[in-house]
Design a protein around this motif. Structure first.
Motif, PDB file in Angstrom:
ATOM      1  N   ARG A 190       0.826  -1.211   0.000  1.00  0.00           N
ATOM      2  CA  ARG A 190       0.000   0.000   0.000  1.00  0.00           C
ATOM      3  C   ARG A 190       0.860   1.261   0.000  1.00  0.00           C
ATOM      4  NH1 ARG A 190      -2.956   0.541   5.326  1.00  0.00           N
ATOM      5  NH2 ARG A 190      -0.995   1.539   5.895  1.00  0.00           N
ATOM      6  N   ASN A 191       1.876   1.296   0.868  1.00  0.00           N
ATOM      7  CA  ASN A 191       2.720   2.485   0.964  1.00  0.00           C
ATOM      8  C   ASN A 191       3.552   2.698  -0.300  1.00  0.00           C
ATOM      9  OD1 ASN A 191       1.860   3.289   3.469  1.00  0.00           O
ATOM     10  ND2 ASN A 191       3.548   2.361   4.572  1.00  0.00           N
ATOM     11  N   TYR A 192       4.121   1.613  -0.847  1.00  0.00           N
ATOM     12  CA  TYR A 192       4.952   1.746  -2.043  1.00  0.00           C
ATOM     13  C   TYR A 192       4.127   2.223  -3.239  1.00  0.00           C
ATOM     14  CZ  TYR A 192       9.413  -0.115  -0.347  1.00  0.00           C
ATOM     15  OH  TYR A 192      10.624  -0.274   0.291  1.00  0.00           O
ATOM     16  N   THR A 193       2.943   1.660  -3.414  1.00  0.00           N
ATOM     17  CA  THR A 193       2.121   2.072  -4.553  1.00  0.00           C
ATOM     18  C   THR A 193       1.623   3.503  -4.374  1.00  0.00           C
ATOM     19  OG1 THR A 193       0.210   0.971  -3.513  1.00  0.00           O
ATOM     20  CG2 THR A 193       1.400  -0.252  -5.197  1.00  0.00           C
ATOM     21  N   ARG A 194       1.324   3.888  -3.140  1.00  0.00           N
ATOM     22  CA  ARG A 194       0.893   5.271  -2.881  1.00  0.00           C
ATOM     23  C   ARG A 194       2.037   6.241  -3.173  1.00  0.00           C
ATOM     24  NH1 ARG A 194      -0.901   6.129   3.027  1.00  0.00           N
ATOM     25  NH2 ARG A 194       1.348   5.906   3.326  1.00  0.00           N
ATOM     26  N   ASP A 195       3.248   5.903  -2.737  1.00  0.00           N
ATOM     27  CA  ASP A 195       4.405   6.767  -2.997  1.00  0.00           C
ATOM     28  C   ASP A 195       4.702   6.854  -4.485  1.00  0.00           C
ATOM     29  OD1 ASP A 195       4.752   7.314  -0.323  1.00  0.00           O
ATOM     30  OD2 ASP A 195       6.242   5.745  -0.006  1.00  0.00           O
ATOM     31  N   LEU A 196       4.508   5.751  -5.184  1.00  0.00           N
ATOM     32  CA  LEU A 196       4.770   5.748  -6.619  1.00  0.00           C
ATOM     33  C   LEU A 196       3.753   6.617  -7.357  1.00  0.00           C
ATOM     34  CD1 LEU A 196       6.481   4.720  -8.908  1.00  0.00           C
ATOM     35  CD2 LEU A 196       5.117   2.628  -8.962  1.00  0.00           C
ATOM     36  N   HIS A 242       2.284   9.189  -6.133  1.00  0.00           N
ATOM     37  CA  HIS A 242       2.661  10.565  -5.815  1.00  0.00           C
ATOM     38  C   HIS A 242       3.780  11.036  -6.740  1.00  0.00           C
ATOM     39  CE1 HIS A 242       4.703  13.802  -3.513  1.00  0.00           C
ATOM     40  NE2 HIS A 242       3.473  14.108  -3.145  1.00  0.00           N
ATOM     41  N   PHE A 243       4.741  10.147  -7.021  1.00  0.00           N
ATOM     42  CA  PHE A 243       5.848  10.489  -7.916  1.00  0.00           C
ATOM     43  C   PHE A 243       5.346  10.689  -9.346  1.00  0.00           C
ATOM     44  CE2 PHE A 243       9.461   8.985 -10.639  1.00  0.00           C
ATOM     45  CZ  PHE A 243      10.289  10.070 -10.404  1.00  0.00           C
ATOM     46  N   ILE A 244       4.391   9.860  -9.757  1.00  0.00           N
ATOM     47  CA  ILE A 244       3.827   9.983 -11.104  1.00  0.00           C
ATOM     48  C   ILE A 244       3.122  11.334 -11.249  1.00  0.00           C
ATOM     49  CG2 ILE A 244       2.077   9.063 -12.676  1.00  0.00           C
ATOM     50  CD1 ILE A 244       2.812   6.266 -11.613  1.00  0.00           C
ATOM     51  N   GLU A 245       2.419  11.765 -10.213  1.00  0.00           N
ATOM     52  CA  GLU A 245       1.778  13.084 -10.249  1.00  0.00           C
ATOM     53  C   GLU A 245       2.826  14.184 -10.430  1.00  0.00           C
ATOM     54  OE1 GLU A 245      -0.486  13.559  -6.711  1.00  0.00           O
ATOM     55  OE2 GLU A 245      -1.944  11.977  -7.217  1.00  0.00           O
ATOM     56  N   TYR A 246       3.963  14.020  -9.762  1.00  0.00           N
ATOM     57  CA  TYR A 246       5.039  15.014  -9.916  1.00  0.00           C
ATOM     58  C   TYR A 246       5.591  14.994 -11.339  1.00  0.00           C
ATOM     59  CZ  TYR A 246       9.439  17.476  -9.349  1.00  0.00           C
ATOM     60  OH  TYR A 246      10.476  18.357  -9.509  1.00  0.00           O
ATOM     61  N   LEU A 247       5.755  13.783 -11.894  1.00  0.00           N
ATOM     62  CA  LEU A 247       6.251  13.676 -13.278  1.00  0.00           C
ATOM     63  C   LEU A 247       5.303  14.384 -14.242  1.00  0.00           C
ATOM     64  CD1 LEU A 247       7.569   9.982 -13.539  1.00  0.00           C
ATOM     65  CD2 LEU A 247       8.844  12.077 -13.018  1.00  0.00           C
ATOM     66  N   SER A 295      12.954   4.927  -1.302  1.00  0.00           N
ATOM     67  CA  SER A 295      13.049   3.460  -1.240  1.00  0.00           C
ATOM     68  C   SER A 295      12.013   2.815  -2.155  1.00  0.00           C
ATOM     69  CB  SER A 295      12.834   2.978   0.199  1.00  0.00           C
ATOM     70  OG  SER A 295      13.895   3.385   1.031  1.00  0.00           O
ATOM     71  N   ALA A 296      10.818   3.385  -2.162  1.00  0.00           N
ATOM     72  CA  ALA A 296       9.763   2.885  -3.040  1.00  0.00           C
ATOM     73  C   ALA A 296      10.173   3.039  -4.506  1.00  0.00           C
ATOM     74  CB  ALA A 296       8.455   3.619  -2.777  1.00  0.00           C
ATOM     75  N   LEU A 297      10.773   4.178  -4.834  1.00  0.00           N
ATOM     76  CA  LEU A 297      11.214   4.411  -6.212  1.00  0.00           C
ATOM     77  C   LEU A 297      12.349   3.465  -6.592  1.00  0.00           C
ATOM     78  CD1 LEU A 297      11.132   8.309  -6.557  1.00  0.00           C
ATOM     79  CD2 LEU A 297       9.472   6.638  -7.384  1.00  0.00           C
ATOM     80  N   ARG A 298      13.278   3.225  -5.671  1.00  0.00           N
ATOM     81  CA  ARG A 298      14.373   2.292  -5.958  1.00  0.00           C
ATOM     82  C   ARG A 298      13.836   0.894  -6.258  1.00  0.00           C
ATOM     83  NH1 ARG A 298      17.044   5.330  -1.886  1.00  0.00           N
ATOM     84  NH2 ARG A 298      18.802   6.487  -2.811  1.00  0.00           N
ATOM     85  N   SER A 299      12.888   0.475  -5.434  1.00  0.00           N
ATOM     86  CA  SER A 299      12.284  -0.837  -5.650  1.00  0.00           C
ATOM     87  C   SER A 299      11.600  -0.899  -7.018  1.00  0.00           C
ATOM     88  CB  SER A 299      11.266  -1.130  -4.543  1.00  0.00           C
ATOM     89  OG  SER A 299      10.544  -2.301  -4.807  1.00  0.00           O
TER      90      SER A 299
END
Length: 267
Positions: free
Chosen positions: A22-28, A30-35, A73-77
């Motif tokens: 849940r946390n990794y997909t949520r962080d990802l 969030h990163f996509i929104e930034y992209l 860490s989520a992005l690295r994974s």
């Protein structure tokens, strides 16, 4: 589609917990929104300078260092997954380091505070017997609350004072418990559990008032409730009891490596 594949990868290959997924997909996301705000449409367009701007963006939004490190860490994974699947050729995270975290000593309870909390449940009732067994087991073993919630009857060997537990990434280990925990567990198994089951059949060690497996959340709430009942002037959570287990062992002269093995820590 890539996100769905990554989620399946976390669950099936990494054996990540639902909390981590849940946390990794949520962080990802969030990163996509930034992209999107940066007009970047594909993951292979991401480079080091963009990632540095992303970190600056997070800092400007007031994110703590721990939150930023978790997002990285989520992005690295995720980028490791893309590399493994040959979806990109270069991992931009290789050149980006996480913010240096401030090291904090974990909070723990004193021996007297632990005793007061252990004695809070009413051992004359089925729920009290169950909760006393949970608290005694938590302090005696140093198990994570998620590990306690997953315990089945065949994980326990009370005659040898052993508990077999499956921890993070499905790694199995054996932990030892003392006689007070065994006594509380035997009373619960002999009386309280039978009354709570009321004819329902399950292999779960700890059950709720309806005979079903007790949830992790219910255990967390019970620990907080008994800390209040014991008059402890601090917010107590399961990991604090786990820290107390480790701290008291070390104070008593236990070897650091032994405590590491009992906790199920990789380092």
């Amino acid at each position: 589609r890539v996100m769905n594949g990554y989620t399946r990868y976390l669950e099936a290959e990494r054996h990540a917990s639902p909390y981590t997924v849940r946390n990794y997909t949520r962080d990802l996301r969030h990163f996509i929104e930034y992209l999107n705000s940066e007009k970047v449409s594909t993951f292979d367009e991401v480079e080091r300078q963009l990632l540095r701007r992303y970190i600056s963006f997070l800092q400007g939004k007031g994110y703590e260092k721990t939150s930023i490190s978790r997002k990285l860490s989520a992005l690295r994974s995720f980028y490791n997954y893309l590399i493994q699947r040959d979806l990109i050729s270069v991992n931009p995270l290789m050149a980006v380091s996480s913010p240096k975290l401030d090291k904090k000593l974990p909070s723990f309870l004193s021996g007297e505070e632990v005793v007061r909390m252990l004695e809070s449940p009413d051992s004359a009732t089925p729920l009290g017997q169950r909760d006393r067994a949970i608290l005694e087991l938590l302090y005696a073993s140093g198990l994570r609350v998620s590990e306690i919630a997953k315990l089945d009857l065949d994980n326990m060997n009370l005659s040898t004072l052993e508990v077999r537990v499956r921890g993070k990434r499905s790694k199995e280990r054996v932990v030892l418990i003392g006689k007070p925990a065994v006594a509380a567990l035997e009373l619960y198994l002999r009386e309280g559990r039978q009354q709570l089951l009321a004819g329902y059949r399950t292999e779960a060690l700890f059950v709720n008032r309806y005979g079903r497996r007790l949830s992790q959340r219910s255990i967390q709430k019970a620990i907080s409730r008994y800390a209040v009942a014991a008059g402890l002037d601090k917010r107590v959570f399961p990991h604090m009891v786990r820290h107390s287990f480790a701290t008291h062992l070390l104070d008593g002269g236990a070897d650091l490596r032994v405590v590491q093995e009992l906790l199920g820590h990789a380092n």
